[in-house]
Scaffold this motif. Structure first.
Motif, PDB file in Angstrom:
ATOM      1  N   GLY A   1      -9.220  -4.095  -0.282  1.00 17.42           N
ATOM      2  CA  GLY A   1      -8.329  -2.978  -0.545  1.00 17.42           C
ATOM      3  C   GLY A   1      -9.084  -1.797  -1.142  1.00 17.42           C
ATOM      4  N   GLU A   2      -9.971  -2.097  -2.082  1.00 12.26           N
ATOM      5  CA  GLU A   2     -10.778  -1.038  -2.693  1.00 12.26           C
ATOM      6  C   GLU A   2     -11.608  -0.305  -1.634  1.00 12.26           C
ATOM      7  OE1 GLU A   2     -11.449  -3.306  -7.012  1.00 12.26           O
ATOM      8  OE2 GLU A   2     -13.071  -3.202  -5.541  1.00 12.26           O
ATOM      9  N   LYS A   3     -12.176  -1.076  -0.701  1.00 12.13           N
ATOM     10  CA  LYS A   3     -12.989  -0.471   0.361  1.00 12.13           C
ATOM     11  C   LYS A   3     -12.141   0.452   1.243  1.00 12.13           C
ATOM     12  CE  LYS A   3     -17.093  -2.548  -0.117  1.00 12.13           C
ATOM     13  NZ  LYS A   3     -18.411  -1.869  -0.092  1.00 12.13           N
ATOM     14  N   GLN A   4     -10.851   0.115   1.374  1.00 10.49           N
ATOM     15  CA  GLN A   4      -9.941   0.947   2.166  1.00 10.49           C
ATOM     16  C   GLN A   4      -9.374   2.108   1.358  1.00 10.49           C
ATOM     17  OE1 GLN A   4      -6.741  -1.164   4.073  1.00 10.49           O
ATOM     18  NE2 GLN A   4      -8.082  -2.463   5.301  1.00 10.49           N
ATOM     19  N   GLY A   5      -9.664   2.139   0.061  1.00  8.16           N
ATOM     20  CA  GLY A   5      -9.092   3.160  -0.797  1.00  8.16           C
ATOM     21  C   GLY A   5      -7.708   2.827  -1.298  1.00  8.16           C
ATOM     22  N   VAL A   6      -7.343   1.542  -1.249  1.00  6.70           N
ATOM     23  CA  VAL A   6      -6.027   1.094  -1.704  1.00  6.70           C
ATOM     24  C   VAL A   6      -6.174   0.450  -3.077  1.00  6.70           C
ATOM     25  CG1 VAL A   6      -4.044  -0.385  -1.225  1.00  6.70           C
ATOM     26  CG2 VAL A   6      -5.268   0.706   0.673  1.00  6.70           C
ATOM     27  N   ALA A   7      -5.546   1.003  -4.071  1.00 11.75           N
ATOM     28  CA  ALA A   7      -5.613   0.460  -5.425  1.00 11.75           C
ATOM     29  C   ALA A   7      -4.912  -0.893  -5.486  1.00 11.75           C
ATOM     30  CB  ALA A   7      -4.968   1.428  -6.412  1.00 11.75           C
ATOM     31  N   SER A   8      -5.395  -1.771  -6.370  1.00 11.31           N
ATOM     32  CA  SER A   8      -4.816  -3.113  -6.479  1.00 11.31           C
ATOM     33  C   SER A   8      -3.336  -3.065  -6.852  1.00 11.31           C
ATOM     34  CB  SER A   8      -5.597  -3.943  -7.497  1.00 11.31           C
ATOM     35  OG  SER A   8      -5.528  -3.365  -8.788  1.00 11.31           O
ATOM     36  N   GLU A   9      -2.909  -2.017  -7.558  1.00 12.12           N
ATOM     37  CA  GLU A   9      -1.502  -1.887  -7.942  1.00 12.12           C
ATOM     38  C   GLU A   9      -0.584  -1.744  -6.739  1.00 12.12           C
ATOM     39  OE1 GLU A   9      -4.010  -0.829 -11.379  1.00 12.12           O
ATOM     40  OE2 GLU A   9      -3.976  -0.191  -9.273  1.00 12.12           O
ATOM     41  N   LYS A  10      -1.141  -1.351  -5.598  1.00 17.08           N
ATOM     42  CA  LYS A  10      -0.327  -1.148  -4.396  1.00 17.08           C
ATOM     43  C   LYS A  10      -0.328  -2.356  -3.459  1.00 17.08           C
ATOM     44  CE  LYS A  10      -0.888   3.894  -4.284  1.00 17.08           C
ATOM     45  NZ  LYS A  10      -1.338   5.049  -3.459  1.00 17.08           N
ATOM     46  N   LEU A  11      -1.143  -3.341  -3.720  1.00 17.81           N
ATOM     47  CA  LEU A  11      -1.237  -4.497  -2.835  1.00 17.81           C
ATOM     48  C   LEU A  11      -0.008  -5.385  -2.981  1.00 17.81           C
ATOM     49  CD1 LEU A  11      -4.979  -5.502  -3.386  1.00 17.81           C
ATOM     50  CD2 LEU A  11      -4.022  -4.228  -1.449  1.00 17.81           C
ATOM     51  N   THR A  12       0.505  -5.866  -1.849  1.00 11.35           N
ATOM     52  CA  THR A  12       1.635  -6.793  -1.861  1.00 11.35           C
ATOM     53  C   THR A  12       1.293  -8.024  -1.030  1.00 11.35           C
ATOM     54  OG1 THR A  12       2.664  -5.726   0.059  1.00 11.35           O
ATOM     55  CG2 THR A  12       3.339  -4.953  -2.110  1.00 11.35           C
ATOM     56  N   GLY A  13       1.721  -9.173  -1.498  1.00 10.90           N
ATOM     57  CA  GLY A  13       1.466 -10.405  -0.756  1.00 10.90           C
ATOM     58  C   GLY A  13       1.534 -11.615  -1.663  1.00 10.90           C
TER      59      GLY A  13
ATOM     60  N   PRO B   1      -3.880  -1.386   7.486  1.00  5.52           N
ATOM     61  CA  PRO B   1      -3.785  -0.763   6.155  1.00  5.52           C
ATOM     62  C   PRO B   1      -3.103  -1.686   5.144  1.00  5.52           C
ATOM     63  CG  PRO B   1      -2.167   0.194   7.659  1.00  5.52           C
ATOM     64  CD  PRO B   1      -3.014  -0.733   8.479  1.00  5.52           C
ATOM     65  N   LEU B   2      -3.836  -2.060   4.106  1.00  8.12           N
ATOM     66  CA  LEU B   2      -3.332  -3.050   3.155  1.00  8.12           C
ATOM     67  C   LEU B   2      -2.271  -2.489   2.215  1.00  8.12           C
ATOM     68  CD1 LEU B   2      -6.520  -5.128   2.273  1.00  8.12           C
ATOM     69  CD2 LEU B   2      -4.930  -5.342   4.187  1.00  8.12           C
ATOM     70  N   ASP B   3      -2.074  -1.185   2.220  1.00  7.07           N
ATOM     71  CA  ASP B   3      -0.975  -0.623   1.431  1.00  7.07           C
ATOM     72  C   ASP B   3       0.336  -0.609   2.203  1.00  7.07           C
ATOM     73  OD1 ASP B   3      -1.942   1.248   3.222  1.00  7.07           O
ATOM     74  OD2 ASP B   3      -1.631   2.964   1.895  1.00  7.07           O
ATOM     75  N   LYS B   4       0.291  -1.036   3.479  1.00  5.30           N
ATOM     76  CA  LYS B   4       1.493  -1.027   4.312  1.00  5.30           C
ATOM     77  C   LYS B   4       1.875  -2.409   4.832  1.00  5.30           C
ATOM     78  CE  LYS B   4       1.162   3.774   5.878  1.00  5.30           C
ATOM     79  NZ  LYS B   4       0.106   4.174   4.936  1.00  5.30           N
ATOM     80  N   VAL B   5       0.989  -3.395   4.664  1.00  2.61           N
ATOM     81  CA  VAL B   5       1.231  -4.745   5.187  1.00  2.61           C
ATOM     82  C   VAL B   5       1.221  -5.746   4.033  1.00  2.61           C
ATOM     83  CG1 VAL B   5       0.296  -6.599   6.615  1.00  2.61           C
ATOM     84  CG2 VAL B   5       0.255  -4.256   7.455  1.00  2.61           C
TER      85      VAL B   5
END
Length: 549
Positions: free
Chosen positions: A171-183, A146-150
């Motif tokens: 992230g979009e495919k996983q339902g994770v908005a770009s605002e939540k991505l960290t890295g 999950p890209l909102d948790k890693v």
């Protein structure tokens, strides 16, 4: 101070009756080391001016007020090999073993902007990292993660904008908005021209892509580190510690200036700049390097570039232990080297850390070797006590004197770079390249002449040594499967849509628009990395380095 000086003179009179070992007492970079340091060596050091408190300007003692007492550094092992499927399994293995962040290694075709079926990719697919050709591969790479948790770091430079867009789209495919991505994306093209040499476009359009990322990230991916300004590869190319420090920060200043020239407010993008340093084998020199780096960056950002946000003053950095310090001879010794280098990084205040595996000088690491490297960090964090207090070496006469010396020597390089017209002009003049080449030559000569001892290489050699460790091998069938998968994608996708998105990107590149939204549309349509790069190559051309002798 006079009393100390008198006592020191008397001590030296007695001490000089003793004969020293017949070696050069200097750092691994060749900086002379005194036999003793006293308050005389730091008598001009002002505590509040030069040190301050952790989390306070000028951040010499660390960027957080509670450092590792609040949160340990991120344990981020660099990994990637073969195809996305195999690397996905390795990532899940590392997370299961306690790794706290992912760091993606790409193969050479991906790094150089070629698809896996390009003629230049033959024999290189999946060899030194994972092959990523399209959004399909990136989706597979992070399947079940999950890209909102890693938090994910991606080591890519010339094609960084494309790999970043692939990650955003995943992230979009996983339902994770770009605002939540960290890295972090490394995205440090200047050090490619200086040291690592994996460039594609000339400097000017490359810098435009980077400032486009600054602008897009500030609005849409605010938690992302847009550049990891990298001294690691400068050091791996053979530089000294001072050169690594100076050239890395000079690159950072160049990115700040490029962002300002592009019309951005410094405080809109500077808080998301990060750094990536090498931790070499000279323990104290490395610690002093990190402390000097924080102080220099904070002062420049505040005093020269007028940053008002304290987050813009922070030099946050990832560290990797030195690959160039590892030896093919007696590879188990590399476990010990890596442990000492990791300790230096932690005592220097790193925010995240990769520990090299003992076999990386011979091949990509096996699972066993990776686990030992990760356990090295975990033992350091949980058993040694080094995370219990903040900047424990502060106030050491030696450490503070060495930190001051590193800063002084770096400032000399800044003056020389400025005299030459700045970083881009100095690259064109081959200044950085020649400095690094000279340093690498002198270092190797010192080993060849046995002026510097490398255990197992020029001393303590085992004449009966046989290589007795398992090595990871990449099955050639991997490449054939990756190529077949890519060609199937091209047959099944909407090629009219792909063509339209590439044409729109070409027009944006020919103008002045921000290219990131157009690259995003390309990757969403499943255009390949190679197709996107070729579109930009047709507009921007390729970089050719001037030869020097």
């Amino acid at each position: 101070m006079d009393e100390i000086k008198d006592a020191r003179d008397k001590w030296f009179a007695e001490r000089n009756k003793k004969k020293d070992r017949d070696i050069n007492f200097e750092t691994v970079s060749g900086m002379p080391i005194q036999d003793l340091y006293t308050p005389e060596d730091i008598q001009n050091l002002g505590y509040m001016k030069d040190l301050g408190f952790p989390g306070n300007y000028p951040y010499t003692r660390g960027v957080q007020t509670n450092m590792y007492r609040g949160r340990l550094w991120t344990m981020r092992q660099f990994a990637g090999f073969a195809t996305a499927e195999e690397s996905n399994l390795r990532y899940k293995y590392l997370l299961e073993k306690g790794q706290t962040g992912l760091s993606v290694a790409f193969d050479m075709p991906t790094i150089m902007g070629y698809d896996s079926d390009h003629p230049r990719s033959l024999g290189e697919v999946g060899r030194v990292g994972v092959a990523i050709d399209s959004l399909e591969d990136m989706e597979t790479l992070f399947n079940g993660i999950p890209l909102d948790k890693v938090s994910t770091s991606m080591t890519t430079n010339a094609p960084a904008s494309i790999l970043w867009c692939l990650y955003i789209a995943t992230g979009e495919k996983q339902g994770v908005a770009s605002e939540k991505l960290t890295g972090t994306i490394q995205n440090d093209i200047l050090k490619e021209y200086i040291a690592q040499k994996s460039w594609i476009f000339p400097p000017e359009p490359s810098m435009r892509l980077i400032t486009n990322i600054f602008e897009y990230a500030a609005k849409h991916v605010p938690k992302w580190n847009t550049v990891s300004i990298s001294g690691y590869h400068i050091r791996e190319a053979g530089s000294t510690a001072v050169q690594e420090l100076a050239f890395t920060l000079a690159d950072g200043f160049a990115y700040v200036e490029a962002g300002i020239e592009a019309g951005l407010s410094v405080d809109d993008f500077a808080p998301r700049l990060s750094f990536f340093f090498n931790s070499h084998i000279d323990f104290f020199e490395e610690i002093a390097k990190y402390r000097a780096a924080r102080r220099i960056w904070a002062r420049r950002m505040k005093e020269k570039y007028g940053a008002q946000n304290p987050k813009s003053w922070l030099l946050r950095f990832h560290t990797q232990t030195a690959g160039c310090s590892l030896t093919a001879q007696q590879p188990e010794n590399n476990i010990v080297r890596t442990a000492y280098e990791a300790l230096a990084a932690v005592l220097g205040g790193t925010q995240s850390l990769h520990t090299n595996s003992m076999d990386e000088v011979l091949a990509l690491p096996t699972e066993k070797a990776v686990q030992i490297a990760l356990r090295t960090q975990q033992i350091l964090a949980c058993e040694t006590g080094v995370a219990n207090t903040i900047d424990p070496l502060a106030g050491s006469y030696f450490i503070e004197a060495l930190t001051n010396k590193m800063e002084e020597e770096a400032e000399k390089y800044f003056e020389e770079i400025e005299r030459r017209g700045g970083v881009l002009a100095a690259i064109d003049q081959n200044f950085f390249q020649q400095e690094i080449a000279d340093a690498a030559y002198h270092y190797q000569r010192s080993i060849d002449k046995r002026q510097r001892i490398q255990v197992g290489v020029n001393e303590f050699v085992d004449p009966n040594e046989e290589l007795d460790i398992e090595l990871l091998t990449i099955d050639p069938e991997i490449e054939r499967r990756q190529v077949a998968k890519l060609q199937k994608l091209r047959r099944q996708r909407n090629n009219l849509l792909v063509g339209d998105t590439l044409d729109a990107l070409r027009q944006a590149a020919q103008g002045t628009k921000n290219m990131i939204p157009y690259i995003l549309e390309c990757v969403r349509a499943y255009a390949t990395e190679g197709e996107i790069i070729q579109t930009l190559r047709e507009v921007f051309g390729e970089y050719k380095e001037k030869p020097t002798f």
